[in-house]
Design an enzyme around this catalytic site. Structure first.
Site, PDB file in Angstrom:
ATOM      1  N   SER A  59       0.862  -1.192   0.000  1.00 26.46           N
ATOM      2  CA  SER A  59       0.000   0.000   0.000  1.00 26.46           C
ATOM      3  C   SER A  59       0.891   1.232   0.000  1.00 26.46           C
ATOM      4  O   SER A  59       2.065   1.154   0.391  1.00 26.46           O
ATOM      5  CB  SER A  59      -0.862  -0.017   1.272  1.00 26.46           C
ATOM      6  OG  SER A  59      -1.463   1.242   1.475  1.00 26.46           O
TER       7      SER A  59
ATOM      8  N   TYR B 106      -2.242  -0.941  10.276  1.00 19.99           N
ATOM      9  CA  TYR B 106      -2.342  -1.243   8.838  1.00 19.99           C
ATOM     10  C   TYR B 106      -1.083  -0.773   8.112  1.00 19.99           C
ATOM     11  O   TYR B 106      -0.469  -1.523   7.348  1.00 19.99           O
ATOM     12  CB  TYR B 106      -3.591  -0.570   8.250  1.00 19.99           C
ATOM     13  CG  TYR B 106      -3.763  -0.800   6.760  1.00 19.99           C
ATOM     14  CD1 TYR B 106      -4.334  -1.975   6.284  1.00 19.99           C
ATOM     15  CD2 TYR B 106      -3.350   0.154   5.826  1.00 19.99           C
ATOM     16  CE1 TYR B 106      -4.489  -2.193   4.913  1.00 19.99           C
ATOM     17  CE2 TYR B 106      -3.499  -0.054   4.465  1.00 19.99           C
ATOM     18  CZ  TYR B 106      -4.072  -1.224   4.012  1.00 19.99           C
ATOM     19  OH  TYR B 106      -4.224  -1.442   2.653  1.00 19.99           O
TER      20      TYR B 106
HETATM   21  P1  NAP Z   1     -11.536  -5.843   0.635  1.00 23.27           P
HETATM   22  O1  NAP Z   1     -12.533  -5.526  -0.404  1.00 23.27           O
HETATM   23  O2  NAP Z   1     -11.808  -5.508   2.050  1.00 23.27           O
HETATM   24  O3  NAP Z   1     -11.160  -7.380   0.514  1.00 23.27           O
HETATM   25  C1  NAP Z   1     -10.292  -7.980   1.440  1.00 23.27           C
HETATM   26  C2  NAP Z   1     -10.409  -9.469   1.328  1.00 23.27           C
HETATM   27  O4  NAP Z   1      -9.610 -10.057   2.377  1.00 23.27           O
HETATM   28  C3  NAP Z   1     -11.834  -9.962   1.521  1.00 23.27           C
HETATM   29  O5  NAP Z   1     -12.104 -10.994   0.619  1.00 23.27           O
HETATM   30  C4  NAP Z   1     -11.823 -10.460   2.951  1.00 23.27           C
HETATM   31  O6  NAP Z   1     -12.743 -11.495   3.205  1.00 23.27           O
HETATM   32  C5  NAP Z   1     -10.407 -11.002   3.044  1.00 23.27           C
HETATM   33  N1  NAP Z   1     -10.032 -11.163   4.449  1.00 23.27           N
HETATM   34  C6  NAP Z   1     -10.022 -10.201   5.411  1.00 23.27           C
HETATM   35  N2  NAP Z   1      -9.721 -10.761   6.587  1.00 23.27           N
HETATM   36  C7  NAP Z   1      -9.545 -12.078   6.378  1.00 23.27           C
HETATM   37  C8  NAP Z   1      -9.259 -13.180   7.215  1.00 23.27           C
HETATM   38  N3  NAP Z   1      -9.120 -13.039   8.542  1.00 23.27           N
HETATM   39  N4  NAP Z   1      -9.144 -14.411   6.668  1.00 23.27           N
HETATM   40  C9  NAP Z   1      -9.322 -14.591   5.344  1.00 23.27           C
HETATM   41  N5  NAP Z   1      -9.622 -13.584   4.489  1.00 23.27           N
HETATM   42  C10 NAP Z   1      -9.738 -12.340   5.002  1.00 23.27           C
HETATM   43  O7  NAP Z   1     -10.142  -5.131   0.325  1.00 23.27           O
HETATM   44  P2  NAP Z   1      -9.411  -4.774  -1.051  1.00 23.27           P
HETATM   45  O8  NAP Z   1      -9.492  -3.307  -1.226  1.00 23.27           O
HETATM   46  O9  NAP Z   1      -9.846  -5.679  -2.144  1.00 23.27           O
HETATM   47  O10 NAP Z   1      -7.910  -5.091  -0.623  1.00 23.27           O
HETATM   48  C11 NAP Z   1      -7.131  -6.116  -1.205  1.00 23.27           C
HETATM   49  C12 NAP Z   1      -5.682  -5.848  -0.869  1.00 23.27           C
HETATM   50  O11 NAP Z   1      -5.259  -4.606  -1.464  1.00 23.27           O
HETATM   51  C13 NAP Z   1      -5.404  -5.684   0.619  1.00 23.27           C
HETATM   52  O12 NAP Z   1      -4.163  -6.270   0.928  1.00 23.27           O
HETATM   53  C14 NAP Z   1      -5.333  -4.180   0.820  1.00 23.27           C
HETATM   54  O13 NAP Z   1      -4.563  -3.838   1.938  1.00 23.27           O
HETATM   55  C15 NAP Z   1      -4.691  -3.766  -0.481  1.00 23.27           C
HETATM   56  N6  NAP Z   1      -4.917  -2.353  -0.874  1.00 23.27           N
HETATM   57  C16 NAP Z   1      -6.139  -1.928  -1.293  1.00 23.27           C
HETATM   58  C17 NAP Z   1      -6.311  -0.620  -1.702  1.00 23.27           C
HETATM   59  C18 NAP Z   1      -7.639  -0.096  -2.188  1.00 23.27           C
HETATM   60  O14 NAP Z   1      -7.740   1.103  -2.502  1.00 23.27           O
HETATM   61  N7  NAP Z   1      -8.666  -0.899  -2.275  1.00 23.27           N
HETATM   62  C19 NAP Z   1      -5.219   0.275  -1.690  1.00 23.27           C
HETATM   63  C20 NAP Z   1      -3.979  -0.180  -1.254  1.00 23.27           C
HETATM   64  C21 NAP Z   1      -3.851  -1.515  -0.856  1.00 23.27           C
HETATM   65  P3  NAP Z   1     -14.284 -11.140   3.578  1.00 23.27           P
HETATM   66  O15 NAP Z   1     -14.851 -10.448   2.377  1.00 23.27           O
HETATM   67  O16 NAP Z   1     -14.868 -12.464   3.821  1.00 23.27           O
HETATM   68  O17 NAP Z   1     -14.226 -10.257   4.780  1.00 23.27           O
END
Ligand code: NAP
Length: 252
Positions: free
Chosen positions: A159, A172
């Protein structure tokens, strides 16, 4: 730190991942869901790991409906995964597939957005457990399977706050610095001793549940959807990135 982007206008071959076995963590939603669908659409058998079984089943159905290879479903809560569970999972994958060509560490928790002074001990540990400890444990247990592949790719998810510390991003941000570090340590260890490459992706602002929770005042559609940022995810999983290791990529 070496920061790069995928080659400009990168377009993988239609079957760039044919025959590959790829695990995606957090495959039920957001960026992980999009990556699972993209990998399957390019020929991979995807192992869908996540904590909400219904979401994984919906991704499974979407892959099947699109005519992709039958995926595998692994409902696991990374917040409480034990060494034994991880070892058992590796043994099951060994028996079923005999190797792993790709591992996308994508699952993460955003956790509390508070000052260090007011961060709770429990909240801190939950974030570090899912974002750092579980990624380490899975990697360690799955390394023999990755070694068994002709050329394997491990991708960690970082990130912007894992490169520059920002106030109130707490555990985080610290977990994402640790993720960048884990990538660099593992890449250095494996560089001359294996065909496993290890890199990071910083997705950048992307329209997912996590982003909407972190920035409630933002118009969600101002950001790209997960499907829009897939080129670098495909590049790093395909053999087009063979030899690229120890690099932190920006998806945008
Ligand atoms: P998201 O929509 O919240 O999805 C996160 C996923 O991780 C969900 O499928 C969630 O499962 C799963 N997860 C969370 N806790 C878990 C656990 N204890 N065991 C197993 N699975 C778990 O987030 P996202 O935005 O797609 O993020 C994906 C990655 O990109 C992350 O590493 C995040 O830090 C990174 N990121 C995202 C952004 C952004 O703007 N979106 C920016 C920078 C970095 P559930 O749905 O079942 O809860």
């Amino acid at each position: 730190m070496l920061i790069r982007q995928a080659p400009e206008h990168y377009q993988p071959a239609a079957q760039a991942l044919l025959g590959k076995v790829i695990m995606v963590t957090g495959a039920g939603d957001g960026i992980g869901r999009a990556a699972a669908l993209a990998y399957a659409a390019h020929g991979a058998t995807v192992i869908l790991l996540g904590r909400t079984e219904a979401k994984l089943e919906a991704v499974y159905d979407a892959i099947e409906q699109a005519g992709g290879p039958v995926p595998a479903l692994v409902p696991v809560d990374l917040g409480s995964i034990s060494e034994q569970q991880a070892a058992d999972l590796a043994a099951e994958l060994q028996a079923e597939f005999g190797r792993l060509d790709g591992l996308l560490h994508n699952a993460s928790l955003l956790g509390e957005r508070r000052s260090m002074a007011s961060s709770s001990w429990q909240g801190w540990q939950e974030v570090m457990q899912v974002n750092v400890n579980a990624a380490f444990l899975l990697t360690r247990e799955l390394l023999p399977l990755l070694q068994a592949a002709p050329s394997a790719s491990v991708i960690f998810t970082s990130s912007g706050v894992g490169r520059v510390g920002k106030a109130f991003w707490g555990a985080y941000a610290v977990s994402k610095f640790a993720t960048e570090g884990m990538m660099e340590v593992l890449a250095a260890e494996l560089e001359n001793t294996s065909k496993i490459r290890v890199n990071c992706i910083n997705p950048g602002a992307t329209n997912t549940a996590m982003r909407r929770a972190a920035y409630p005042a933002e118009t969600p559609t101002d950001n790209p959807f997960p499907a829009d940022i897939m080129p670098v995810y495909l590049y790093l999983m395909s053999d087009d990135s063979a030899g690229v290791t120890g690099v932190s990529f920006n998806a945008q």
